[in-house]
Design a protein around this motif. Structure first.
Motif, short mmCIF file in Angstrom:
data_model
loop_
_atom_site.label_atom_id
_atom_site.label_comp_id
_atom_site.label_asym_id
_atom_site.label_seq_id
_atom_site.Cartn_x
_atom_site.Cartn_y
_atom_site.Cartn_z
N HIS B 427 -1.97 3.01 -23.21
CA HIS B 427 -1.05 2.51 -24.21
C HIS B 427 -1.25 1.21 -24.88
CE1 HIS B 427 0.99 6.37 -24.67
NE2 HIS B 427 1.03 6.43 -23.28
N GLY B 428 -2.19 0.54 -24.59
CA GLY B 428 -2.59 -0.86 -25.24
C GLY B 428 -2.02 -1.86 -24.31
N PHE B 429 -1.76 -1.87 -23.38
CA PHE B 429 -1.47 -3.06 -22.45
C PHE B 429 -2.87 -3.46 -21.76
CE2 PHE B 429 2.73 -1.05 -22.36
CZ PHE B 429 3.71 -2.06 -22.41
N GLY B 430 -3.24 -4.52 -22.47
CA GLY B 430 -4.48 -5.02 -22.10
C GLY B 430 -4.49 -5.87 -20.63
N ASP B 431 -3.39 -6.35 -20.44
CA ASP B 431 -3.38 -7.24 -19.29
C ASP B 431 -2.32 -6.64 -18.19
OD1 ASP B 431 -3.02 -9.13 -17.41
OD2 ASP B 431 -2.34 -10.65 -18.48
N THR B 432 -3.02 -5.79 -17.37
CA THR B 432 -2.26 -5.08 -16.42
C THR B 432 -2.65 -5.63 -14.83
OG1 THR B 432 -3.89 -3.35 -16.25
CG2 THR B 432 -1.90 -2.90 -17.83
N ALA B 433 -1.53 -5.62 -14.09
CA ALA B 433 -1.66 -5.92 -12.77
C ALA B 433 -1.03 -4.96 -11.76
CB ALA B 433 -1.31 -7.39 -12.28
N ILE B 434 -1.61 -4.88 -10.59
CA ILE B 434 -0.64 -3.70 -9.50
C ILE B 434 -0.15 -5.00 -8.39
CG2 ILE B 434 -1.08 -2.34 -7.62
CD1 ILE B 434 -3.16 -1.00 -9.75
N ARG B 435 1.03 -4.82 -8.39
CA ARG B 435 1.62 -5.72 -7.17
C ARG B 435 2.33 -4.69 -6.08
NH1 ARG B 435 3.33 -9.57 -11.03
NH2 ARG B 435 1.43 -10.34 -11.69
N ARG B 436 1.87 -4.99 -4.93
CA ARG B 436 2.54 -4.06 -3.75
C ARG B 436 3.31 -4.91 -2.91
NH1 ARG B 436 -2.92 -2.95 -4.89
NH2 ARG B 436 -3.50 -0.69 -5.06
N PHE B 437 4.52 -4.44 -2.64
CA PHE B 437 5.46 -4.80 -1.79
C PHE B 437 5.92 -4.22 -0.47
CE2 PHE B 437 6.32 -5.50 -6.51
CZ PHE B 437 6.03 -6.97 -6.62
N ASN B 438 6.84 -4.81 0.08
CA ASN B 438 7.54 -4.11 1.52
C ASN B 438 6.58 -3.48 2.27
OD1 ASN B 438 9.68 -4.82 -0.22
ND2 ASN B 438 10.07 -3.13 -1.24
N ALA B 439 6.00 -4.31 3.05
CA ALA B 439 5.15 -3.75 4.40
C ALA B 439 6.20 -3.14 5.26
CB ALA B 439 4.44 -5.10 4.94
N PRO B 440 5.66 -2.03 5.88
CA PRO B 440 6.45 -1.49 6.83
C PRO B 440 6.62 -2.40 8.23
CG PRO B 440 4.32 -0.30 6.60
CD PRO B 440 4.70 -1.24 5.51
N PRO B 441 7.63 -1.94 8.95
CA PRO B 441 7.99 -2.99 10.21
C PRO B 441 6.76 -2.78 10.97
CG PRO B 441 9.69 -1.00 9.87
CD PRO B 441 8.83 -0.95 8.89
N GLU B 442 6.34 -3.96 11.66
CA GLU B 442 5.37 -3.90 12.47
C GLU B 442 5.05 -3.05 13.54
OE1 GLU B 442 1.79 -5.59 13.32
OE2 GLU B 442 3.13 -6.10 11.70
N ALA B 443 6.18 -2.04 13.85
CA ALA B 443 6.09 -1.33 14.68
C ALA B 443 5.36 0.08 14.58
CB ALA B 443 7.54 -0.85 15.36
N THR B 444 5.31 0.12 12.97
CA THR B 444 4.70 1.19 12.53
C THR B 444 3.30 1.25 12.69
OG1 THR B 444 5.95 0.76 10.77
CG2 THR B 444 4.46 2.49 10.27
N ARG B 445 2.70 0.33 13.11
CA ARG B 445 1.02 -0.23 13.32
C ARG B 445 0.82 0.61 14.57
NH1 ARG B 445 -2.66 -3.37 11.06
NH2 ARG B 445 -1.53 -4.06 9.35
N LEU B 446 -0.31 1.21 14.65
CA LEU B 446 -0.69 1.72 16.02
C LEU B 446 -1.21 0.80 16.83
CD1 LEU B 446 -2.52 4.95 14.66
CD2 LEU B 446 -0.46 5.08 16.18
N PRO B 447 -1.02 0.72 18.11
CA PRO B 447 -1.59 -0.46 18.77
C PRO B 447 -3.18 -0.02 19.04
CG PRO B 447 -0.26 1.18 20.10
CD PRO B 447 -0.37 1.57 18.98
N GLY B 448 -4.01 -1.01 19.47
CA GLY B 448 -5.43 -0.84 19.60
C GLY B 448 -6.48 -1.38 18.66
N ASP B 449 -7.66 -1.07 18.85
CA ASP B 449 -8.84 -1.64 17.80
C ASP B 449 -9.61 -0.22 17.58
OD1 ASP B 449 -7.84 -4.27 17.89
OD2 ASP B 449 -9.04 -4.16 19.94
N GLY B 450 -10.76 -0.61 16.85
CA GLY B 450 -11.69 0.74 16.68
C GLY B 450 -11.56 1.19 15.45
#
Lengths: 341, 480
Positions: B427-450
């Protein structure tokens, strides 16, 4: 090095000074220095200027917020009023209203009062600088004349110097500048009226004199010989330089004058006046252009001569380009000189 | 004399020549490949430990190599005197000889070999003076005739004496030469590295210049596209269908449902203060929008957190919401809020009249054709330089996409960031940006590597909301 550059800021009024300041800051950064540009608001008017001088003198630039500044480079009045043990001034110009433009007969009482204060300010701070450079020999000359201080002339290149080229002669004399009294477009048009040959003139730029110039062109019946182009784009400017037969620059006591350098880069001869200031450091009469008396008759003679000899114009233009190259004008050498121990 | 008789012709001609200059392609940066190859070569340069300081004229100490063992000595001597690697047979033969007769004697023998003489001639190599003298003395021994045995004994004693006397100096000299040679090689490497870096620095400058040019051009193109499309639509004989918002947008009319939604907001979107804190992420955007004017419109303004922020930032902010309780809540706080449909509210706005249009968590409530029309209307209603913000749940986060998105029964379907960004660009917005917010709590993350855990975490721990922020091109760019 941690460098602080001081300069003026006049919102929404852009000009050569902005390019100069930004060019310097960019060149210093390219060489890996840590540079901040401190732009101080400038406003004309005697009371304002007095306040600004006072303010600048009180500024902390040695250890602002406990950050050590290694060297300060100042470009403009009143920014050079800051105090730093390693202060280098590269003088763009002084407050001209109090110097060469001052006329005791017409000056207001307020300006007459301000004049000695500005002189004292300049004497105090410019003398204290560790090293002084001037934008051009003309600026250095004025500093020697009015303040008895020596400054070394230090040239810098015009904007996008590498983009200028020379192309076919399309038969016109070009003068790009703001339409202001000091630039003396009026003198050039009066000269055109005196010309014996059908010299054509393209004036680019806008300014307070536009109406007056239009009226003058009509009065002299020169509508078919002079065009006021108004504001032009960068591409138009480059094109106009490239196809001109010669470039006119009859300005009054210019500090430096990019036009001279741009014309030389585009390999065009420059027609200037004996009181034009800055251009005289570059233009050699009869070799790279004409230096004429600032009268319509004398200027007309130069224009006629240029018009009659396109081949000679080309030769002079080439000589001008060579003269420019011989000066080795570039930001790198500017930085080397400003940062020398 | 002049090519253009008429002054006006001349001016036209200059202008058209200049426009050709303007449309010429931007300068292309040279490829970086050369430097890449140079750096690779530097990286793979073998560390050569026994190249002499001057390969054309090695010193005696360098050939004797008393700072290294017999094997190294032999390999080095082969390279310097014969110009090749040592073969097995030669190696064993000369190793015995070194042990019996000493290194100096071996050097004399090697240097006198046919192959060595040939190599010296072919490659202009010089032998150290002392070695040449030793070779001449050895030559003279053969002319001694019957006394030769005696001579050879004296010769060996002389060599042993010479070696005893100089061995320590030779060892030091050889070590020093080796260090100097290595230093010289490092200096060459350093020079190569620095010049490659400087060149890359220069090229980076060219590239960023090109990138800026491309960005400006892209903005101009999107704007042109929108204008052309708008012209095409307005000139087509069939009028576009009226927006179907009224029918497909569920209007939660009943007071009970409205009250439910307020409670729901509090439970799931967080308390007002927390939301206000989140909204502060957009400070840069509203500051930019403020340059374009003063009027702001918030679509689906909810409890008015955003309106409060905007009012503080100096905007004249209005809001609309469909929920009567929300509208009442906002009005109690003194905000200008009406109960209205988003599309209708936008359609009422004049062209170029708003500095900022926002919709927090409304896009996911709308059918696509309504959303499409909404963005189109927003582009029309924004002043040049004005900003549109649309925030919505981020389906890049797996939990959001598959679960929490459906907490709200009025949500339709998740919108991906690229879809929404493209809609704005279209629709003609030449300058657009995606902003991401609100990381989930750290506990959501699976432990470990790989790789598996990492891959899963990228999906589970992605920010839970995002916004697309579009800026309408400022007036002068719109012409470019």
């Amino acid at each position: 090095m941690r460098l602080l550059v001081t300069a003026n800021h006049t919102p929404f009024i852009a000009g050569g000074a902005d390019y100069h300041v930004q060019g310097l800051v960019a060149a210093l950064r390219r060489q890996g220095h840590w540079v901040e540009c401190l732009r101080l608001p400038f406003h004309y008017g005697e009371a304002q200027i007095r306040r600004q001088m006072h303010y600048v003198e009180g500024l902390e630039v040695v250890l602002p917020n406990d950050v050590r500044v290694d060297r300060v480079i100042s470009l403009q009045f009143p920014g050079y009023g800051v105090s730093h043990p390693d202060h280098v001034v590269w003088l763009m110009h002084q407050h001209r209203a109090c110097y060469e433009l001052f006329d005791a007969d017409t000056a207001t009482p307020a300006l007459t009062d301000l004049k000695p204060e500005v002189e004292a300010f300049d004497n105090r701070h410019l003398a204290a600088a560790r090293r002084r450079f001037a934008n051009s020999p003309r600026v250095a000359e004025r500093l020697a004349q009015f303040n008895a201080l020596h400054a070394e002339p230090l040239y810098h290149p015009p904007h996008q110097a590498e983009h200028f080229t020379c192309a076919d002669d399309w038969g016109y004399v070009f003068y790009p500048s703001r339409l202001e009294p000091l630039k003396r477009q009026t003198l050039l048009i009066e000269a055109l009226a005196e010309c014996h040959r059908p010299v054509r003139l393209l004036l680019a730029g806008d300014g307070s004199q536009r109406g007056a110039l239009e009226a003058l062109i009509e009065r002299r019946g020169l509508q078919e010989r002079v065009a006021l182009l108004g504001h032009i784009s960068e591409a138009e400017k480059l094109t106009l330089y490239a196809h001109a037969r010669a470039v006119a620059f009859p300005t009054h006591d210019e500090d430096y004058g990019y036009i001279t350098l741009e014309a030389m880069l585009a390999a065009k001869p420059v027609i200037t006046c004996s009181d034009s200031g800055g251009p005289l450091a570059f233009v050699r009469h009869g070799q790279t252009g004409w230096v004429s008396e600032p009268s319509p008759q004398a200027l007309a003679a130069a224009l006629d001569e240029a018009w009659a000899m396109p081949g000679r114009c080309q030769e002079m233009g080439r000589a001008g380009r060579e003269a420019y190259q011989a000066q080795e004008i570039g930001w790198e050498s500017v930085v080397a000189r400003l940062l020398a121990e | 004399m002049s090519r253009f008789g008429d002054l006006q012709d001349l001016v036209e001609h200059v202008r058209s020549a200049a426009s050709e200059l303007e449309s010429s392609p931007p300068p292309y940066a040279p490829l970086v490949d050369d430097d890449y190859l140079k750096l690779l070569a530097l990286d793979q340069r073998p560390l050569c430990h026994d190249a002499p300081l001057d390969p054309a004229a090695p010193r005696l100490a360098e050939l004797l190599a008393y700072d290294r063992d017999d094997g190294d000595f032999l390999r080095g001597a082969y390279r310097q005197l014969l110009g090749r690697e040592c073969d097995d047979e030669g190696y064993h033969y000369y190793l015995d000889l070194v042990r019996g007769e000493g290194r100096l004697a071996v050097l004399v023998t090697l240097a006198r070999a046919e192959e060595a003489i040939h190599f010296r001639h072919a490659h202009q190599r010089q032998l150290p003076d002392r070695l040449v003298r030793c070779m001449r003395a050895w030559q003279r021994l053969s002319s001694l005739g019957p006394l030769r045995g005696l001579g050879e004994r004296a010769w060996r004693r002389y060599l042993a004496w010479l070696t005893r006397r100089h061995r320590q100096d030779w060892a030091l000299e050889a070590g020093l030469c080796r260090l100097l040679a290595e230093q010289r090689a490092w200096r060459g490497d350093r020079h190569g590295l620095v010049s490659a870096l400087l060149e890359m620095n220069r090229q980076q400058g060219c590239l960023s210049e090109r990138q800026e040019q491309a960005h400006a051009r892209q903005q101009a193109l999107w704007t042109q596209l929108a204008t052309i499309r708008r012209q095409a639509v307005s000139s087509s004989p069939e009028a576009p269908p009226p927006p179907s918002g009224g029918e497909s947008l569920p209007i939660l009319d009943s007071a009970t449902l409205d009250a439910y939604y307020i409670a729901f907001e509090a439970a799931f979107r967080g308390p007002e203060a927390q939301i206000a804190e989140h909204l502060d992420h957009y400070r840069g955007d509203w500051t930019r929008a403020r340059q374009a004017g003063q009027q702001a419109l918030d679509l689906g303004c909810g409890r008015g957190e955003w309106l409060r922020l905007l009012t503080q930032a100096g905007f004249e902010a209005r809001g609309i919401d469909l929920n009567a309780s929300m509208v009442a809540h906002c009005r109690e706080q003194g905000f200008a809020v009406t109960r209205q449909d988003a599309l209708a509210a936008l359609a009422d706005c004049a062209d170029d009249s708003l500095a900022l249009i926002s919709g927090f968590h409304i896009a996911e409530h709308l059918p696509f054709d309504t959303l499409f029309a909404l963005v189109q209307q927003a582009q029309r209603a924004l002043a040049p330089g004005g900003v549109l913000i649309l925030e919505t749940p981020n389906p890049e986060n797996l939990i959001v996409a598959s679960y929490s998105f459906y907490h709200d029964p009025t949500h339709r379907n998740p919108l991906t960031p690229v879809t929404l960004q493209f809609l704005l660009q279209f629709h003609g917005f030449g300058d657009t940006a995606i902003r991401r917010f609100n990381a989930p709590p750290e506990a959501t993350r699976l432990p470990g590597d790989g790789p598996v855990v990492e891959r899963l975490n990228a999906m589970l721990a992605a920010p839970m909301d995002y916004a697309v922020v579009g800026t309408k091109a400022p007036r002068e760019e719109a012409q470019g």
